[in-house]
Design an enzyme around this catalytic site. Structure first.
Site, mmCIF file in Angstrom:
data_model
loop_
_atom_site.group_PDB
_atom_site.id
_atom_site.type_symbol
_atom_site.label_atom_id
_atom_site.label_comp_id
_atom_site.label_asym_id
_atom_site.label_seq_id
_atom_site.Cartn_x
_atom_site.Cartn_y
_atom_site.Cartn_z
ATOM 1 N N HIS A 75 0.957 -0.981 -0.192
ATOM 2 C CA HIS A 75 0.035 -0.180 0.133
ATOM 3 C C HIS A 75 0.965 1.385 0.468
ATOM 4 C CE1 HIS A 75 -2.402 2.903 2.115
ATOM 5 N NE2 HIS A 75 -3.367 2.740 1.561
ATOM 6 N N SER A 76 0.785 1.836 -0.918
ATOM 7 C CA SER A 76 1.277 3.623 -1.315
ATOM 8 C C SER A 76 2.929 3.678 -0.867
ATOM 9 C CB SER A 76 0.851 4.152 0.227
ATOM 10 O OG SER A 76 1.655 5.355 0.079
ATOM 11 N N LEU A 77 3.612 3.400 -0.235
ATOM 12 C CA LEU A 77 4.780 3.670 -0.429
ATOM 13 C C LEU A 77 5.313 2.476 0.023
ATOM 14 C CD1 LEU A 77 7.803 5.225 -0.372
ATOM 15 C CD2 LEU A 77 7.731 5.322 2.136
ATOM 16 N N PHE A 122 -1.442 -0.871 -3.850
ATOM 17 C CA PHE A 122 -2.540 -0.454 -3.546
ATOM 18 C C PHE A 122 -2.485 1.191 -3.316
ATOM 19 C CE2 PHE A 122 -4.141 -4.423 -0.925
ATOM 20 C CZ PHE A 122 -4.684 -4.826 -2.255
ATOM 21 N N SER A 164 3.869 -0.529 -1.775
ATOM 22 C CA SER A 164 4.213 -0.959 -2.855
ATOM 23 C C SER A 164 5.700 -0.179 -4.069
ATOM 24 C CB SER A 164 2.772 -0.776 -3.825
ATOM 25 O OG SER A 164 3.140 0.800 -4.458
#
Length: 698
Positions: free
Chosen positions: A346-348, A491, A350
């Site tokens: 998720h976010s960073l 995500f 990923s």
């Protein structure tokens, strides 16, 4: 002491008093006593508030079986909650297996009283429950009610009859001189047996695990709008996956083809902030707006830490070692597991996973396979490109030399002066070629060749590291994973933005992650952190991301309504313009005979039809996008399949995009549509499909 009644396996039904037993005098003397059925609970502490949570039915049965076999004396460990928690029977403790968490108290519960604050029932201690059960057994057998018992806290419990049992909680006062238990104070309901209290007991999770997914969080210790940890958010994701499996894979479940997917959280934030960097930051942080500065230090700065070579190394080491540790521990605890492993970020998180995956080393066989593929696909074309370059440099006479040495474009860019000298190229042409290569390397090789799948096996480490710098931006030694991920799910991911900032303008359509064949970029339309990937692969073509189907099998009604209203407004606008033009022409034109009027009407109709022709164009793009999107070639990054998937916003979210931007970035943990796509793609690799394909799905 233990009452003779507590043989748990002999317990059958909860006590059913006769209909008239609501009043004390009416129960028949010598009533039949039936032992209470126990259920196991654990104590969950949230913000210093205790809450007693029941184990699932299957976990409670397993614990009761171990208890009944007399294993309390030994330090027997019973796995619960799908194997993610162990219960130590002797110490009555529930311990997390895969992550760090406070140890929870466990209790074998039979008697409960209603709490003060939230009206939830709280279990009595096991020893006092046995006293209550013994008193209840005597009261039922001898038909002697109005029994008074004193609790460990010197409070009074009165058993009036099987349906009315009361716990008197004393009213606290500053001059409390009464030392004996009293019936003064607020009466609280007492219940016997878990079936008589309002509590939802989960049935439990399928024992069979088909696939394992590691989930890596983004910036900060909190992962959603409620400031919950990655463990709690992944628990939600797992629970949604269980309900989606029941709803959409029912046939496969009935045929025992499908069990469940296990999701395990990977935490790197605590390791990063335990390096002592927080103390250093605290020393230089200004004292004003203290909470905001603390929030920035704890969350936003994670992005800057990742761009620092020192802390980037700490982060990638932590993520890789934690995933390897979890994988090894999972296999030890599940030796029968034969499924695959996927990863989600998720976010960073990923971006961290993407950088790790791009720096994994494929097996030698795969490298050889890729090299053969590159020879067949690019040897002829590559040599032609080299000939064009030589022609541009007015060095066509050396084409035969390069062809003899099988030099394609990529090999040319890896040439050094020594290589050219060995090939017999004179000094003048040599300088021309090297000057051309140096001018093109900065602009093109770093931006495109890094993403090229056919990296030469014998390339020097110096050249390879220079090609990798635009990707990772900082020089780091990326660890290797102990497994090959099946699919990578991102995500709300900023991967596209970071690659662009690092100077990667285009991703080669032939590029794929070395050890992972699947890649899905999933985002909410209002997520301010999310960026697309596909336009970097196909920059010359404008097309929409794939619309994620609603888990109930249709487009959200407000989106259908919005599309319908858009079409209607276009129709109305064009019809209105057409009729106004006809009216204006008839008004400005001089009166003519009826014969000419017929031709005027014909002209008006013709003009009306020409006006209506543009009308068809605004309607075409949505339909065209729907039909053509699956046919767009977006390269090999996801095995030739689409990469970008956009969620459908909720009706309330469409009122104000800015208001729901933050929520859009944190919505994935409880999004049924996201979970269903993850499950669909995972099970598709095993040849298992949804009961009914969702409209619009690939």
């Amino acid at each position: 002491r233990r009452s003779p009644r507590s043989s748990p396996m002999s317990a059958q039904e909860p006590p059913r008093p006769p209909p008239a037993a609501a009043e004390p005098p009416e129960p028949e003397p010598g009533g039949r006593y039936e032992a209470v059925v126990p259920h196991w609970f654990y104590c969950k502490v949230t913000d210093s508030r205790e809450r007693w949570v029941p184990f699932s039915a299957q976990d409670s049965e397993r614990l009761e079986e171990a208890h009944g076999a007399g294993k309390d004396q030994d330090d027997v460990v019973v796995p619960t909650s799908g194997g993610r928690y162990d219960v130590h029977l002797r110490t009555r403790q529930r311990v997390a297996v895969y992550w760090e968490e406070e140890v929870s108290e466990v209790r074998r519960c039979t008697w409960f009283y209603k709490g003060d604050k939230d009206n939830k029932f709280i279990p009595y201690s096991e020893s006092f429950s046995e006293e209550l059960e013994e008193a209840y057994m005597i009261a039922v057998t001898l038909d002697e009610w109005k029994k008074k018992l004193e609790s460990p806290n010197r409070e009074v419990i009165i058993l009036h009859n099987p349906k009315l049992m009361v716990h008197y909680h004393p009213v606290a006062s500053s001059d409390d001189w009464v030392s004996t238990p009293t019936e003064q104070g607020r009466p609280r309901t007492v219940k016997r047996g878990v079936e008589n209290i309002a509590v939802e007991i989960p049935s439990g999770e399928p024992l069979q695990i088909d696939h394992l997914v590691f989930v890596v969080h983004g910036i900060g210790p909190a992962c959603d709008i409620r400031f919950r940890s990655i463990v709690q958010c992944v628990n939600d994701f797992r629970n949604v996956s269980l309900s989606m499996l029941q709803a959409h894979f029912k046939k496969a479940q009935e045929q025992q083809q499908v069990g469940r997917v296990e999701f395990l959280p990977v935490n790197w934030h605590s390791s990063l902030h335990s390096t002592g960097v927080d103390v250093d930051l605290e020393r230089i942080t200004l004292p004003s707006i203290n909470r905001l500065r603390h929030f920035i230090n704890d969350t936003i700065l994670d992005v800057f830490f990742y761009n620092s070579s020192t802390y980037c190394q700490t982060i990638v080491d932590t993520v890789a070692s934690e995933m390897n540790r979890l994988h090894q521990l999972f296999l030890q605890r599940n030796p029968q597991f034969k499924g695959g492993v996927s990863i989600a970020g998720h976010s960073l998180g990923s971006l961290i996973l993407f950088d790790l995956l791009t720096n994994q080393k494929a097996d030698p066989e795969e490298d050889e396979h890729r090299a053969q593929g590159s020879r067949t696909t690019s040897s002829t074309g590559g040599i032609e490109e080299v000939k064009e370059i030589l022609k541009k440099l007015e060095l066509s006479e050396y084409c035969d030399v390069f062809e003899k040495e099988k030099m394609d474009r990529q090999a040319l860019f890896l040439c050094t002066e020594t290589n050219l000298k060995e090939m017999g190229i004179p000094l003048g042409p040599r300088m021309k070629i090297l000057h051309y290569l140096s001018s093109k390397t900065e602009t093109k090789v770093t931006a495109e060749l890094w993403m090229h799948p056919q990296s030469p096996p014998n390339a020097s480490t110096e050249i390879v590291s220079s090609l990798n710098i635009p990707l990772s931006q900082v020089s780091a030694n990326y660890p290797q994973l102990n497994y090959k991920p099946t699919i990578f799910f991102a995500f709300g991911s900023p991967i596209g933005m970071f690659l662009t900032v690092r100077g990667v303008k285009r991703i080669d359509p032939n590029y794929s992650l070395p050890t992972c064949k699947g890649f899905f970029n999933i985002f909410h339309p209002f997520d301010p952190v999310a960026y697309r990937i596909e336009p970097m692969i196909v920059p010359d073509l404008e097309f929409e991301p794939m619309l994620l189907p609603h888990h109930k099998g249709r487009k959200r009604m407000h989106l259908e309504l919005k599309e319908g209203l858009t079409r209607m407004s276009v129709d109305l606008k064009n019809n209105l313009l057409g009729s106004l033009r006809v009216a204006w022409q008839s008004f400005t034109r001089a009166p003519v005979p009826a014969l000419e009027a017929g031709s005027t009407e014909a002209e008006a109709e013709a003009e009306g039809s020409t006006e209506k022709q543009p009308d068809a164009k605004p309607e075409e793009p949505p339909a065209a996008v729907k039909e053509e999107t699956p046919l767009i070639n977006v390269g090999r990054l996801n095995g030739g399949n689409r990469i970008d998937y956009v969620l459908q916003e909720k009706p309330i979210e469409s009122f104000n995009e800015y208001l729901f931007a933050l929520q859009g970035h944190l919505c994935y943990w409880e999004s049924e549509d996201t979970v269903l796509l993850v499950l669909k793609e995972i099970y598709q690799t095993q040849g298992i499909t949804l009961d009914q394909p969702l409209p619009g799905s690939q």
